[in-house]
Design an enzyme around this catalytic site. Structure first.
Site, short mmCIF file in Angstrom:
data_model
loop_
_atom_site.label_atom_id
_atom_site.label_comp_id
_atom_site.label_asym_id
_atom_site.label_seq_id
_atom_site.Cartn_x
_atom_site.Cartn_y
_atom_site.Cartn_z
N LYS A 193 4.70 0.59 -6.36
CA LYS A 193 3.32 0.93 -6.74
C LYS A 193 2.64 -0.15 -7.57
O LYS A 193 1.42 -0.24 -7.61
CB LYS A 193 3.30 2.25 -7.50
N SER A 227 11.66 3.12 -2.20
CA SER A 227 10.36 2.93 -2.83
C SER A 227 10.35 3.05 -4.34
O SER A 227 9.44 2.53 -4.99
CB SER A 227 9.36 3.93 -2.24
#
Length: 427
Positions: A59, A318
């Protein structure tokens, strides 16, 4: 006018420009070969270790690139962001690095570990607000605050700059595989709001058009599946917040625009939360990777796909922001998913020796009672207990049920997913 009417498609050149812009701050993450998964699926599996970012999540890419592209006036007015935790850390990191004031909204279920890391990365540059029961409620509060104060919202997935920034993951993957002399057959991507999937898809459409893309989302928050079924983003009535990094009620309009235009190259998979937990534990026990639930989504999705034998598959891990306090729930969900843990309501006659009868006549030699709790005594003759039994093998359930049916003791199995199960077991 549709929100996507003026959307400019993202191309590889945009992502390459973003990569150059953030490269001084964000270093490439490793592409790690995984022997276990390779043997299990009959392909060459590599893990893209985005859990090793400074903020333990990809992110930071979209957040940093988004904020770096703001005008001087927008930076001076400050930024606002809503997040389940990982985007917030990226925004906090960027705010502190660039000297920008930020106000970050996270929902109440956000793990304490993520909240603490937001404050560590942001320091005095950010203010943390905990509000709402899910991401969508936190996002609504963030947008209201931004309007009131004239601040700029840094969207976690539904913004072109965010999509471009996330696409740098794909640029790194192709570059790293080229260095290894391999071609990318498939890439598994976790899906929440769709920003990462849109960025990866955009880059590969230009640079590796034969690569298939596996989009993996959690069963309890399958917003992409719903959007594809309706032909546009739709808001789910309720979601399971367990896979917090991917638990959104509605996929982003801009990501869906890209995803919808590339459906022919995208294979969607819905992963059960219990299967995600099992894979989290496997990654930890075998590869030493501490993945959060969303971080294990891509790997979990491999079981739902048939691959060309020997092809190269990359799974994007992720994020690694997992609170150690959650491991009891992770173990529980995994055991239930694998059919190894079951709960029963057992109505014991209030007579001497009934518990001994249950242990000797019903319980198998390898079965283990892991929970025994009297709920209440209905009368002087009977008492109902909640009994949790852990099996050694899933196939041991059938003979256990046969012994229960043959016993004079009244036993009733609670089925996962029912209101009764959730009330008695989870309540």
């Amino acid at each position: 006018m549709s929100e996507t009417t003026n959307f400019q498609p993202v191309h590889a050149a945009d992502i390459q420009a973003a990569q150059a812009k953030i490269s001084s701050v964000i270093e490439p993450t490793p592409l790690q070969y995984c022997p276990r998964l390779s043997q299990q699926h009959g392909v060459e599996v590599y893990l893209k270790r985005e859990d090793l970012q400074d903020v333990r999540s990809y992110k930071i890419r979209g957040a940093y690139y988004n904020i770096a592209n703001l005008t001087a006036e927008e930076k001076a007015a400050g930024v606002v962001a809503a997040s389940a935790g990982n985007h917030a850390q990226g925004v906090a990191y960027a705010c502190r690095a660039m000297g920008i004031r930020g106000k970050i909204f996270v929902p109440k279920p956000t793990p304490k570990q993520k909240r603490d890391r937001i404050l560590v990365h942001g320091g005095d540059a950010i203010e943390l607000v905990v509000v709402g029961n899910n991401f969508d409620e936190a996002a609504e509060a963030a947008r209201r605050d931004a309007i009131e104060r004239g601040a700029t919202v840094v969207e976690p997935f539904d913004a072109r700059a965010t999509i471009v920034g996330q696409g740098t993951v794909a640029a790194e993957i192709l570059s790293q595989l080229t260095g290894l002399g391999r071609e990318l057959g498939s890439v598994a991507v976790p899906v929440g709001g769709g920003g990462l999937l849109a960025g990866v898809t955009s880059y590969l459409a230009d640079m590796s058009p034969l690569t298939s893309i596996i989009a993996v989302e959690p069963k309890g928050a399958a917003s992409l599946h719903a959007a594809l079924a309706h032909g546009e983003p739709v808001t789910l009535e309720a979601i399971d917040p367990f896979v917090d990094g991917a638990a959104v009620k509605c996929i982003g309009a801009l990501p869906f625009h890209t995803i919808d235009a590339n459906q022919s190259r995208i294979h969607t998979v819905i992963a059960d939360e219990g299967a995600v937990c099992t894979e989290m534990l496997s990654l930890y026990q075998n590869e030493g990777i501490i993945a959060e639930p969303a971080g294990a989504l891509a790997v979990t999705g491999l079981s739902g796909v048939k691959f060309e034998p020997g092809s190269t598959v990359v799974c994007i891990v992720s994020g690694g922001n997992n609170d150690v306090l959650r491991y009891a729930e992770i173990m529980e969900r995994s055991l239930i998913h694998r059919g190894l843990k079951h709960y029963f309501l057992v109505n014991f006659p209030q007579e001497p020796g009934q518990l001994r009868t249950f242990l000797t006549d019903i319980l198998g030699p390898d079965d283990d009672i892991v929970l025994f709790e009297y709920l209440k005594k209905n009368n002087r003759e009977t008492g109902t207990a909640l009994v949790g039994i852990e099996l050694t093998r899933a196939r041991d359930l059938e003979p256990l049920m046969k012994r229960m049916d043959a016993s004079p003791i009244d036993c009733r199995r609670l089925q996962p997913g029912t209101q009764e199960y959730d009330f008695i077991v989870s309540g």
